[in-house]
Design an enzyme around this catalytic site. Structure first.
Site, short mmCIF file in Angstrom:
data_model
loop_
_atom_site.label_atom_id
_atom_site.label_comp_id
_atom_site.label_asym_id
_atom_site.label_seq_id
_atom_site.Cartn_x
_atom_site.Cartn_y
_atom_site.Cartn_z
N TRP A 102 4.81 -6.22 35.22
CA TRP A 102 3.30 -5.59 35.36
C TRP A 102 2.63 -6.78 35.96
O TRP A 102 1.99 -6.36 36.60
CB TRP A 102 2.45 -5.05 34.29
CG TRP A 102 3.29 -4.05 33.39
CD1 TRP A 102 3.98 -3.71 32.47
CD2 TRP A 102 3.84 -2.20 33.99
NE1 TRP A 102 4.17 -2.75 31.95
CE2 TRP A 102 3.90 -1.87 33.16
CE3 TRP A 102 3.07 -1.66 34.78
CZ2 TRP A 102 4.64 -0.06 33.37
CZ3 TRP A 102 3.45 -0.56 35.11
CH2 TRP A 102 4.21 0.10 34.42
N ASP A 172 -4.46 -8.11 31.89
CA ASP A 172 -3.72 -6.82 32.03
C ASP A 172 -3.68 -7.37 30.86
O ASP A 172 -2.31 -7.97 29.81
CB ASP A 172 -3.06 -6.30 32.80
CG ASP A 172 -2.32 -5.37 32.88
OD1 ASP A 172 -2.54 -4.82 31.15
OD2 ASP A 172 -1.30 -5.34 33.21
N LYS A 196 -2.22 2.85 24.47
CA LYS A 196 -1.02 2.00 24.04
C LYS A 196 -1.57 1.81 23.06
O LYS A 196 -0.91 1.85 21.89
CB LYS A 196 -0.70 0.76 24.44
CG LYS A 196 -0.24 0.74 26.75
CD LYS A 196 1.59 0.87 26.30
CE LYS A 196 1.55 0.96 28.02
NZ LYS A 196 1.59 0.08 29.08
#
Ligand SMILES: *Cc1c(COP(=O)(O)O)cnc(C)c1O
Length: 360
Positions: A102, A172, A196
């Protein structure tokens, strides 16, 4: 009804009480005669939901008044572009720490709009640790400094935030938001895909310091400009209404049943501690991450034998412990133990692992 213990990395387990409330309100939301899925996002009743979601989030996370909360779509992946389009507006340079897929994607996307600089990387050992940072390598003129605070795939978490001085820190936080208290004032921007630890899929939450809004590049699409959403209370267009409603219920649960972020942190440390303690003492299983960099949320582990890993994953699934297969880029196993995974789920998983070990 037979619910499994779901260790999915995302979309992932939600608190059972949230699902029950959503089910009970499905056909008639609080006397409105409609489902939340059916109502106008501009109705009074929906306004109550989105406003409560924002005020709950502000309260639970302690978000200062000079930060905006935006409810967007496009996933964390859209933020990889939205952040540079909005923030790379002075030196057109930004710093990145490459701690996994990511983080790498955020870096690669930013490089399309300006100069992206990798200050450190842990690629040399399959991202199994958070690299030590040398502040001398930081660009003092950078428009922002980007980290992925918790690396969902590799199971690492920054043990401390980098000291970036006046350079806005952008993080993030898709897989760790709401898992423990965070000092929001240390960040310029925080963003998270909600699927999530916050809600169901479809919602992306952005928390942004107000002074970082309003200087987007000329080429920025209207929908990718933070200003568009900040000026319209996340109602420039139709927001992800149902996911925002679920997020509001999750925040109610976190505040009223879990003791807020302090209570959540204590429970998360207990759960992760049980699994790590077992992995550290096991003769069969071992964790893949350096101790100082261990995540509270995503715990990868292996037996060292691919066939045995496969057998474990399939036997665990048959016993009601699902989605334990590691990410396709890493192999082995990964237990994602987000906020909504009960302590009992981890206890039973550890018992199952002990029994599996004894049988092998
Ligand atoms: C899941 C995840 C993403 C991708 O999120 P999408 O909402 O699917 O775009 C990005 N970063 C991290 C840390 C993630 O865990």
């Amino acid at each position: 009804m037979n619910r499994v213990y779901n260790f999915s990395a995302g979309p992932s387990v939600l608190p059972e009480s949230v699902l029950r409330t959503a089910a009970s309100e499905m056909l008639d939301y609080q006397g409105s005669g409609q489902s939340v899925m059916e109502m106008s996002h501009r109705s009074k009743v929906y306004e109550g939901i989105i406003n409560a979601c924002e005020s709950n989030l502000r309260q639970v996370m302690g978000i200062p008044d000079n930060y905006k909360v935006l409810f967007l779509q496009g996933g964390a992946s859209s933020q990889f572009a939205m952040v540079p389009l909005n923030l790379m507006n002075r030196s057109r340079r930004a710093d990145f720490v490459i701690t996994g897929q990511w983080a790498k994607k955020a870096y690669a996307e930013a490089a399309r709009y300006g100069e992206a600089h990798a200050v450190a990387s842990s690629a040399d050992r399959t991202f199994s640790y958070i690299p030590k940072l040398d502040p001398a390598a930081f660009d003092p003129q950078a428009d922002y400094f980007h980290i992925c605070l918790n690396n969902t795939i590799y199971g690492t978490k920054f043990p401390a935030l980098p000291e970036t001085g006046d350079v806005p820190l952008v993080a993030d936080v898709s897989s760790c938001i709401l898992s423990e208290p965070l000092d929001i004032s240390r960040f310029g921007v925080l963003y998270a895909g909600a699927q999530k630890n916050m809600s169901c899929a479809g919602l992306t939450v952005v928390i942004i310091r107000e002074d970082l809004i309003g200087n987007a590049m000329e080429i920025t699409p209207t929908m990718f400009n933070y200003q568009t959403h900040a000026e319209n209370g996340s109602m420039f267009n139709t927001p992800p209404c149902y996911a925002i409603y679920i997020c509001k219920l999750v925040l109610d649960w976190l505040r009223d049943e879990m003791g807020g972020l302090e209570g959540m942190k204590a429970q998360n440390e207990k759960k992760a501690g049980m699994l790590y303690d077992f992995l550290d003492s096991s003769q069969l299983f071992r964790g893949t991450v350096e101790k100082e960099s261990r995540s509270l949320m995503n715990i990868p582990f292996v037996t060292g034998d691919e066939a045995l890993d496969k057998e474990f994953v399939s036997k665990a699934a048959a016993a009601g412990f699902v989605n334990l297969k590691g990410h396709r880029s890493v192999g082995g196993m990964r237990a994602s133990i987000y906020n909504a995974m009960p302590v009992e789920g981890v206890e039973k998983l550890v018992d199952f692992m002990k029994a599996f070990e004894a049988a092998h």
